[in-house]
Design a protein around this motif. Sequence first.
Motif, mmCIF file in Angstrom:
data_model
loop_
_atom_site.group_PDB
_atom_site.id
_atom_site.type_symbol
_atom_site.label_atom_id
_atom_site.label_comp_id
_atom_site.label_asym_id
_atom_site.label_seq_id
_atom_site.Cartn_x
_atom_site.Cartn_y
_atom_site.Cartn_z
ATOM 1 N N ILE A 125 0.996 -0.864 0.298
ATOM 2 C CA ILE A 125 -0.015 0.129 0.338
ATOM 3 C C ILE A 125 0.438 0.960 0.103
ATOM 4 N N VAL A 126 0.576 1.812 -1.105
ATOM 5 C CA VAL A 126 1.804 2.818 -0.777
ATOM 6 C C VAL A 126 0.953 4.341 -1.491
ATOM 7 N N PHE A 127 1.505 5.018 -0.877
ATOM 8 C CA PHE A 127 0.288 7.095 -1.174
ATOM 9 C C PHE A 127 2.106 8.037 -0.975
ATOM 10 N N LEU A 128 0.651 8.748 -1.335
ATOM 11 C CA LEU A 128 1.562 10.486 -0.698
ATOM 12 C C LEU A 128 0.599 10.823 0.889
ATOM 13 N N ILE A 129 1.016 12.215 1.449
ATOM 14 C CA ILE A 129 0.070 12.314 2.222
ATOM 15 C C ILE A 129 0.310 14.246 2.105
ATOM 16 N N ILE A 130 -0.483 15.128 0.937
ATOM 17 C CA ILE A 130 0.398 15.799 0.404
ATOM 18 C C ILE A 130 -0.705 17.220 0.852
ATOM 19 N N LEU A 138 -4.908 12.655 1.201
ATOM 20 C CA LEU A 138 -4.197 11.166 0.695
ATOM 21 C C LEU A 138 -4.139 10.788 -0.319
ATOM 22 N N LEU A 139 -3.439 10.477 -0.868
ATOM 23 C CA LEU A 139 -3.129 10.253 -2.798
ATOM 24 C C LEU A 139 -2.764 8.954 -2.660
ATOM 25 N N PRO A 140 -3.293 8.517 -3.335
ATOM 26 C CA PRO A 140 -2.771 6.464 -3.621
ATOM 27 C C PRO A 140 -1.831 6.393 -4.752
ATOM 28 N N GLY A 141 -0.803 5.775 -4.556
ATOM 29 C CA GLY A 141 0.108 5.485 -5.733
ATOM 30 C C GLY A 141 -0.109 5.982 -6.732
ATOM 31 N N GLN A 142 -1.188 4.436 -6.546
ATOM 32 C CA GLN A 142 -1.792 3.754 -8.093
ATOM 33 C C GLN A 142 -2.663 5.023 -8.863
ATOM 34 N N ILE A 143 -3.645 6.202 -8.266
ATOM 35 C CA ILE A 143 -3.717 7.300 -8.934
ATOM 36 C C ILE A 143 -2.391 8.276 -9.132
ATOM 37 N N LEU A 144 -1.606 8.376 -8.620
ATOM 38 C CA LEU A 144 -0.349 8.816 -9.418
ATOM 39 C C LEU A 144 0.647 8.968 -10.482
ATOM 40 N N ILE A 145 0.411 7.073 -10.424
ATOM 41 C CA ILE A 145 1.617 6.459 -11.370
ATOM 42 C C ILE A 145 0.688 6.789 -13.007
ATOM 43 N N ASP A 146 -1.126 6.777 -12.341
ATOM 44 C CA ASP A 146 -1.733 7.266 -13.513
ATOM 45 C C ASP A 146 -1.809 7.386 -13.943
ATOM 46 N N PHE A 147 -1.824 9.106 -13.390
ATOM 47 C CA PHE A 147 -1.491 10.564 -13.837
ATOM 48 C C PHE A 147 -0.590 10.619 -14.630
ATOM 49 N N LEU A 148 0.713 10.469 -13.724
ATOM 50 C CA LEU A 148 2.401 10.758 -14.857
ATOM 51 C C LEU A 148 2.107 9.053 -16.322
ATOM 52 N N ASN A 149 1.556 8.366 -16.101
ATOM 53 C CA ASN A 149 1.420 8.017 -17.608
ATOM 54 C C ASN A 149 0.886 9.108 -18.083
ATOM 55 N N ARG A 150 -0.364 9.213 -17.979
ATOM 56 C CA ARG A 150 -1.193 9.713 -19.117
ATOM 57 C C ARG A 150 -0.637 11.637 -19.094
ATOM 58 N N GLU A 151 -0.051 12.264 -18.235
ATOM 59 C CA GLU A 151 0.170 13.359 -18.264
ATOM 60 C C GLU A 151 1.410 13.918 -18.453
ATOM 61 N N THR A 152 1.698 15.365 -19.434
ATOM 62 C CA THR A 152 3.041 15.924 -19.297
ATOM 63 C C THR A 152 3.099 16.933 -18.120
ATOM 64 N N LYS A 174 -5.721 12.059 17.938
ATOM 65 C CA LYS A 174 -5.306 11.094 16.746
ATOM 66 C C LYS A 174 -4.151 12.056 15.718
ATOM 67 N N GLY A 175 -3.822 13.115 15.434
ATOM 68 C CA GLY A 175 -3.196 13.501 15.134
ATOM 69 C C GLY A 175 -3.817 13.557 13.236
ATOM 70 N N LEU A 176 -2.717 13.278 12.565
ATOM 71 C CA LEU A 176 -3.627 13.775 11.167
ATOM 72 C C LEU A 176 -3.815 12.007 10.874
ATOM 73 N N ASP A 177 -5.395 11.739 11.021
ATOM 74 C CA ASP A 177 -5.484 10.289 10.948
ATOM 75 C C ASP A 177 -6.007 9.892 9.733
ATOM 76 N N TYR A 178 -5.123 8.884 9.271
ATOM 77 C CA TYR A 178 -5.208 8.593 7.699
ATOM 78 C C TYR A 178 -5.684 7.003 7.787
ATOM 79 N N ILE A 179 -5.482 6.503 8.888
ATOM 80 C CA ILE A 179 -5.914 4.790 8.698
ATOM 81 C C ILE A 179 -7.136 4.716 8.130
ATOM 82 N N ASN A 180 -7.786 5.248 8.705
ATOM 83 C CA ASN A 180 -8.951 4.468 7.532
ATOM 84 C C ASN A 180 -9.195 4.550 6.558
ATOM 85 N N VAL A 181 -8.188 5.611 5.682
ATOM 86 C CA VAL A 181 -8.834 5.586 4.408
ATOM 87 C C VAL A 181 -7.635 4.863 4.176
#
Lengths: 195, 195
Positions: A125-130, A138-152, A174-181
């Motif tokens: 499970i890989v992602f960025l927190i932006i 939270l931006l999932p890695g798969q969405i980032l990869i698809d964006f990079l493949n599609r866009e210039t 809890k701080g920046l609660d991300y585990i539910n995502v």
Amino acid sequence: MVSGLQYPNNIQKNYSKNVSYSNRGMDLEKIIEEANIYYRENDIAYIFKKPTPIGIVKVVYNNKERRIKDAFYKTPSTLDFNGLYKGKYIEFDAKETTNKTSFPLSNIHEHQIKHIININNHGGIVFLIISINSEYYLLPGQILIDFLNRETRKSIPYLFIKENGYILKYNYLKGLDYINVVDKLIGGSYEKNAN
Amino acid sequence: MVSGLQYPNNIQKNYSKNVSYSNRGMDLEKIIEEANIYYRENDIAYIFKKPTPIGIVKVVYNNKERRIKDAFYKTPSTLDFNGLYKGKYIEFDAKETTNKTSFPLSNIHEHQIKHIININNHGGIVFLIISINSEYYLLPGQILIDFLNRETRKSIPYLFIKENGYILKYNYLKGLDYINVVDKLIGGSYEKNAN
């Protein structure tokens, strides 16, 4: 809000007037670490910030103790946080921008992109927190990869992040609660298992 | 073979006459890293050595570059290697002893024991790779935990490791090949997926 400043490693930092100089850019990492501590203490997840990678040039021995007297910061080729949640491998990075309309891709090193692709391929499970516009996504890695493949283009529009990412809320407990995502990403249920 | 020497952090190093002073104790980590590189290049597993945790005391700025001018080595509270294999979280440490009859538990820090228990509880794959008597063994975390719960002794007998661990072989192509044992631990098949 101070905007447009450029810090080392091309990481643009976002900080408010109330934050002291020594804390600049620490905010996002700090509230993620608050969440990690909360998750560890409550046995929810087991995620840590990795040690900063450095290159050691000179070590001296004093009273049998090694002391580093010259070293430099290496460019990170992996992401800052990793650990496990329900047996699954998790890795992510915290990224901040003061830019309000888009997230510049110069914030992500080339080796980090390859790393994200590799983790994704190996079933992690890989992602960025932006942090952008005083919001956290939270931006999932798969969405980032698809964006990079599609866009210039050299940045990800804020609206794309808003539409495709998951908004995260800061909680004083809890701080920046991300585990539910993360739970949504692996198809489980956070609430059930937190009991 | 030089035996009985005590090195910093109570880690006893095992080295042969042919190994230069600068390489002492590096052998086990080096042949594990060879395996990790082989696994990464052949897309088998995605496992890295973590950066060494250090405490930074003094940083100077030269031409806008940060340079560390004083730092110390922190006692590790986690294990040296982590990553993922078939979506599973993997973490382990490399431990060496020159002792021929047992592995002294002083080689494992108290925080590392807690860490091993936590990873195990969260469904991760955790183990030690132990170099003893010029042999290499993978000892699963669960077996270590059971031993610690049951025994009061301060070392693990060599014969216990031989009976309960999995022997690992060095291979000039793959380094210290351990992933087939990880596969047994998770109940899969290495050979099938390596094709």
